[in-house]
Design a protein around this motif. Structure first.
Motif, PDB file in Angstrom:
ATOM      1  N   THR A  27       0.854  -1.195   0.000  1.00 30.07           N
ATOM      2  CA  THR A  27       0.000   0.000   0.000  1.00 30.07           C
ATOM      3  C   THR A  27       0.881   1.233   0.000  1.00 30.07           C
ATOM      4  O   THR A  27       2.109   1.148   0.088  1.00 30.07           O
ATOM      5  N   HIS A  28       0.230   2.394  -0.107  1.00 31.64           N
ATOM      6  CA  HIS A  28       0.952   3.659  -0.047  1.00 31.64           C
ATOM      7  C   HIS A  28       0.805   4.318   1.321  1.00 31.64           C
ATOM      8  O   HIS A  28       1.092   5.504   1.480  1.00 31.64           O
ATOM      9  N   TYR A  29       0.341   3.537   2.322  1.00 40.58           N
ATOM     10  CA  TYR A  29       0.214   4.058   3.677  1.00 40.58           C
ATOM     11  C   TYR A  29       1.443   3.652   4.494  1.00 40.58           C
ATOM     12  O   TYR A  29       1.999   2.578   4.303  1.00 40.58           O
ATOM     13  N   PHE A  30       1.841   4.531   5.413  1.00 41.69           N
ATOM     14  CA  PHE A  30       2.975   4.183   6.264  1.00 41.69           C
ATOM     15  C   PHE A  30       2.827   4.816   7.646  1.00 41.69           C
ATOM     16  O   PHE A  30       2.072   5.779   7.827  1.00 41.69           O
ATOM     17  N   PHE A  31       3.565   4.233   8.603  1.00 39.09           N
ATOM     18  CA  PHE A  31       3.619   4.739   9.969  1.00 39.09           C
ATOM     19  C   PHE A  31       5.004   5.322  10.227  1.00 39.09           C
ATOM     20  O   PHE A  31       5.990   4.819   9.701  1.00 39.09           O
TER      21      PHE A  31
END
Length: 277
Positions: free
Chosen positions: A9-13
């Motif tokens: 995905t293109h989500y990150f923490f």
């Protein structure tokens, strides 16, 4: 201090010293949410394969943060400078170096015992079996194995890993550095480790009698190896300059003008093809 993407995905923490973990949308440059509740700085985090869970290594972080932070001598304890605080990676790097040194010491002791048995008992004794780890690395010697382990430590974490080592292991590292420099193995890396250890443990080193001949020998061999590297670099530089002059004498220049000439040749070819059509 750490960034982890949710798989596929293109989500990150992101983890930070401000005691928060933030969730981001990298495609839209959007801050989605902030996870609070941590009581101290967050130095690392991990994400499950499906992205449903985020965790940090709490047990280590709590033990590391409750200890006294060690700052490299000569540097200030501020955000703008490099700090010598322990992290998970530096601890792991130091542990790998210590394990390699223990293997080296064990193998050296076994080799001495084997040689002694050959002299006192029977000179036709079979060769001693090679340690499985050394065999896995291509039958390298124990000295070379420790060097391989040090090389595998990230360059950005090497000094912090050396800083974590107890002084007993520092003595072994200095003796190994002498062997590496003598054989001309990774001279640049060896000098970097040497200068850092001398800067950090200077007082202890000069007050340890067994290290004085080691340091003196390192000094002479290190100087000769560095001169060899300097000569090699100078020779290579002179060779490149010679090639450059040869090409310039043939009216061939580097990269920029060569690209322009290729473009002109292609244009001429296109115009010729058009005329024939």
């Amino acid at each position: 201090m750490a960034v982890q993407f949710v798989p596929k995905t293109h989500y990150f923490f992101s983890a930070s010293k401000d005691k928060t973990i933030k969730y981001w949308d990298a495609d839209r440059f959007l801050h989605v949410t902030t996870l609070e509740g941590h009581h101290s700085e967050i130095w690392s985090l991990a994400i499950s394969r499906d992205g449903e869970f985020v965790e940090r290594e709490a047990a280590y972080e709590e033990s590391a943060l409750t200890g006294v932070e060690t700052i490299i001598p000569g540097e200030q304890d501020t955000e703008a400078v490099k700090a010598g605080k322990k992290t998970i990676e530096t601890i792991k790097g130091a542990e790998r170096i210590m394990e390699a040194i223990e293997l080296y010491k064990e193998e050296r002791q076994k080799e001495l015992e084997h040689k002694a048995s050959q002299v006192t008992k029977d000179k036709t004794l079979p060769k001693r079996a090679i340690h499985p780890i050394l065999a896995a690395f291509g039958n390298v010697s124990p000295v070379q194995y420790v060097l391989l382990v040090v090389k595998k430590v990230k360059s950005s974490e090497l000094e912090e890993s050396l800083l974590v080592l107890p002084f007993d292991y520092v003595i072994d590292v200095l003796k190994l550095l002498l062997e590496w420099i003598k054989n001309g193995w990774e001279t640049e890396l060896s000098c970097r480790c040497l200068f850092f250890l001398l800067r950090i443990h200077h007082n202890k080193i000069i007050s340890t009698p067994e290290l004085l001949p080691v340091i003196d020998s390192i000094r002479s061999h290190c100087r000769s190896r560095v001169c060899e590297m300097k000569d090699t670099v100078g020779f290579n530089l002179a060779g490149l300059q010679f090639i450059q002059r040869q090409l310039e004498n043939r009216d061939v220049t580097f990269f920029g003008e060569t690209r322009e000439r290729l473009g002109q040749i292609r244009k001429k070819k296109k115009t010729i093809l058009r005329k024939f059509r």
